[in-house]
Design a protein around this motif. Structure first.
Motif, short mmCIF file in Angstrom:
data_model
loop_
_atom_site.label_atom_id
_atom_site.label_comp_id
_atom_site.label_asym_id
_atom_site.label_seq_id
_atom_site.Cartn_x
_atom_site.Cartn_y
_atom_site.Cartn_z
N SER A 140 0.86 -1.18 0.00
CA SER A 140 0.00 0.00 0.00
C SER A 140 0.90 1.22 0.00
O SER A 140 2.12 1.10 -0.11
N THR A 141 0.31 2.40 0.11
CA THR A 141 1.09 3.63 0.20
C THR A 141 0.67 4.40 1.43
O THR A 141 -0.45 4.24 1.94
N ALA A 142 1.58 5.25 1.91
CA ALA A 142 1.24 6.08 3.07
C ALA A 142 0.14 7.07 2.72
O ALA A 142 -0.66 7.45 3.58
N ALA A 143 0.10 7.49 1.45
CA ALA A 143 -0.91 8.46 1.03
C ALA A 143 -2.31 7.84 0.96
O ALA A 143 -3.31 8.54 1.11
N ALA A 144 -2.37 6.52 0.72
CA ALA A 144 -3.67 5.86 0.63
C ALA A 144 -3.64 4.57 1.45
O ALA A 144 -3.63 3.46 0.90
N PRO A 145 -3.60 4.70 2.76
CA PRO A 145 -3.55 3.50 3.62
C PRO A 145 -4.89 2.78 3.59
O PRO A 145 -5.92 3.36 3.23
N PRO A 146 -4.90 1.50 3.96
CA PRO A 146 -6.20 0.79 4.04
C PRO A 146 -7.09 1.46 5.07
O PRO A 146 -6.61 2.02 6.06
N PRO A 147 -8.41 1.43 4.88
CA PRO A 147 -9.32 2.18 5.75
C PRO A 147 -9.41 1.62 7.17
O PRO A 147 -9.77 2.35 8.09
N CYS A 148 -9.10 0.33 7.35
CA CYS A 148 -9.22 -0.29 8.67
C CYS A 148 -10.60 -0.05 9.28
O CYS A 148 -10.73 0.26 10.47
N ALA A 149 -11.62 -0.16 8.43
CA ALA A 149 -12.99 0.08 8.89
C ALA A 149 -13.54 -1.14 9.60
O ALA A 149 -13.22 -2.28 9.23
N PRO A 150 -14.37 -0.95 10.62
CA PRO A 150 -15.03 -2.10 11.27
C PRO A 150 -15.89 -2.86 10.27
O PRO A 150 -16.42 -2.29 9.31
N ALA A 151 -16.06 -4.15 10.50
CA ALA A 151 -16.78 -4.99 9.54
C ALA A 151 -18.26 -4.62 9.43
O ALA A 151 -18.80 -4.50 8.33
N LYS A 152 -18.94 -4.46 10.56
CA LYS A 152 -20.38 -4.14 10.58
C LYS A 152 -21.16 -5.08 9.67
O LYS A 152 -21.95 -4.66 8.81
N GLY A 153 -20.88 -6.37 9.83
CA GLY A 153 -21.62 -7.37 9.08
C GLY A 153 -21.03 -7.71 7.74
O GLY A 153 -21.48 -8.66 7.08
N ARG A 154 -20.02 -6.96 7.27
CA ARG A 154 -19.39 -7.25 5.98
C ARG A 154 -18.14 -8.10 6.19
O ARG A 154 -17.76 -8.41 7.32
N ASP A 155 -17.49 -8.45 5.10
CA ASP A 155 -16.24 -9.21 5.17
C ASP A 155 -15.22 -8.39 5.96
O ASP A 155 -14.87 -7.28 5.56
N PRO A 156 -14.73 -8.88 7.10
CA PRO A 156 -13.83 -8.07 7.94
C PRO A 156 -12.50 -7.74 7.26
O PRO A 156 -11.96 -6.66 7.48
N ILE A 157 -11.98 -8.63 6.43
CA ILE A 157 -10.72 -8.35 5.74
C ILE A 157 -10.92 -7.29 4.67
O ILE A 157 -10.14 -6.33 4.56
N ASP A 158 -12.01 -7.42 3.90
CA ASP A 158 -12.27 -6.43 2.85
C ASP A 158 -12.54 -5.06 3.45
O ASP A 158 -12.10 -4.04 2.93
N SER A 159 -13.27 -5.04 4.57
CA SER A 159 -13.57 -3.76 5.22
C SER A 159 -12.31 -3.08 5.73
O SER A 159 -12.15 -1.87 5.65
N ALA A 160 -11.39 -3.89 6.28
CA ALA A 160 -10.19 -3.31 6.88
C ALA A 160 -9.11 -3.01 5.85
O ALA A 160 -8.43 -1.98 5.95
#
Length: 411
Positions: A361-381
């Motif tokens: 990844s890049t520092a300018a566009a890091p992964p969102p690390c968003a909570p799953a909230k019922g979705r795929d936890p890896i894809d969300s994060a």
């Protein structure tokens, strides 16, 4: 008469302070690595060798006595010892045991009674002099590093003497100027050659500027040596750039480029060897890791040099989670554990299957690390991360280790 004095400049591992530390200069005879005529004469006589080694130990202890003066006393003592070694060639020509014994005994008797006081007195009385001109650090807004009245650098924290060359026409000193800051950035630690010739303006060469090297990992110049007619320097080959060899010729002051040195990992090395090391920092010397990284960036159409440079350094050793080992990276390490580079790479090694998995990844566009909230936890994060091999081929344990590394705030 050819008389190269070999010297290696290993650099201490990067810690929290990121201070560049060099090993002792060529203060004692080299008995194993292509010994010179002087080395051979000393190494071939037990009494001379013992005296030579004891002097090296005495001088090596000076920095522990002077801990708050930027190494000035030690640098002065090293410069003086190198000057004394240069004089041996002229004073003992030919290099007989009888002459060398007298000189080494006299020098040892001079140093031994109070080496620390002698180093302090030598610094206060003479400092480092090159061709009669003082090389000194001056404080204040208009301070810096000066040779006589000429300012060489505007800011300086320390001088580390490397090698010396003197003959009837020139007195030259090679030294590293420590500007402080990030020990992984070689621009903060340029290597200077200063040469003084009678009736001429001093010649000042800054090697990193001359050869276009501005940054790297560990040391820009891991090897320096005194050769018959000047100095030899070698820039270490890195996975992202070729190494280079240069010679500085004392008579002309010219810097001549020698052979190009290609990087190669250590043949036959495997990940299990890397994981048994204390810090795991030699990952790109490991053939299995190096070749797997090359395959990954080729498939993902990424710049291999950029990826390799990122993986060269990490603040952390490999961390384990069950059968999986995570290897972090830091493209441009800054102070206090902060990574300043824009390229971020991580690797996960599965010990059971002996497989490596890479994510970028890049520092300018890091992964969102968003909570799953019922979705795929890896894809969300980890949305936006590039995977090699494709994500569906990653085992669950490898993905969990990667998510933990990227998204510690979710844990």
């Amino acid at each position: 008469m050819e008389r190269p004095l070999k010297r290696t400049l290993p650099v201490a591992a990067l810690g929290a302070a990121l201070v560049l530390l060099f090993s002792g200069p060529a203060l004692a005879a080299d008995c194993t690595n292509k010994p010179t005529e002087l080395d051979t004469a000393i190494c071939g006589n037990r009494e001379l060798l013992q005296l030579d080694q004891e002097m090296e130990k005495l001088i090596a202890g000076v920095p522990s006595h002077y801990t708050s003066n930027e190494g000035r006393e030690y640098a002065t003592m090293v410069a003086d010892q190198l000057r004394w070694r240069e004089d041996l060639w002229r004073q003992c020509a030919p290099l007989t045991v009888a002459c060398l014994a007298a000189k080494l005994h006299a020098r040892y008797d001079h140093l031994k009674p109070a080496i620390n006081s002698l180093a302090g007195e030598l610094y206060l009385r003479k400092g480092i002099k090159i061709g009669g001109l003082p090389l000194e650090m001056r404080p204040g807004p208009k301070g810096g590093l000066f040779l006589g009245d000429r300012q060489i650098a505007t800011r300086i924290e320390r001088v580390d003497v490397v090698e010396r060359y003197t003959d009837d026409a020139v007195d030259a000193l090679a030294f590293v100027a420590d500007f402080g800051g990030n020990g992984a950035n070689c621009a903060q630690y340029p290597l200077y050659i200063v040469a003084v010739r009678p009736g001429q303006a001093p010649d000042v060469v800054i090697l990193p500027n001359v050869v276009g090297v501005t940054k790297g990992r560990q040391a820009c110049i891991p090897r320096a040596a005194r050769i018959a007619d000047g100095f030899f320097f070698e820039y270490e080959a890195r996975p992202w750039t070729d190494g280079k060899a240069f010679e500085w010729i004392a008579g002309s002051g010219d810097l001549q480029r020698g052979q190009t040195i290609r990087f190669k990992p250590r043949a036959g090395t495997l990940m299990r060897e890397l994981l048994t090391a204390k810090d795991g920092t030699r990952r790109l010397d490991n053939e299995q890791f190096y070749e797997a990284l090359r395959r990954g960036v080729t498939v993902l159409n990424l710049d291999f040099a950029r990826a390799a440079e990122a993986f060269w350094f990490s603040w952390d050793p490999p961390s384990r989670r069950g059968d999986f080992f995570l290897l972090e990276s830091c493209a441009d390490p800054g102070k206090q554990g902060v990574c300043l580079g824009d390229f971020v790479g991580k690797a996960v090694y599965e010990q059971r299957t002996d497989k490596l998995y890479f994510a970028f990844s890049t520092a300018a566009a890091p992964p969102p690390c968003a909570p799953a909230k019922g979705r795929d936890p890896i894809d969300s994060a980890l949305r936006g991360v590039l995977f090699f091999p494709p994500r569906f081929r990653w085992p669950d344990g490898a993905l969990a280790s990667l998510r933990d590394a990227y998204c510690r705030k979710l844990n």
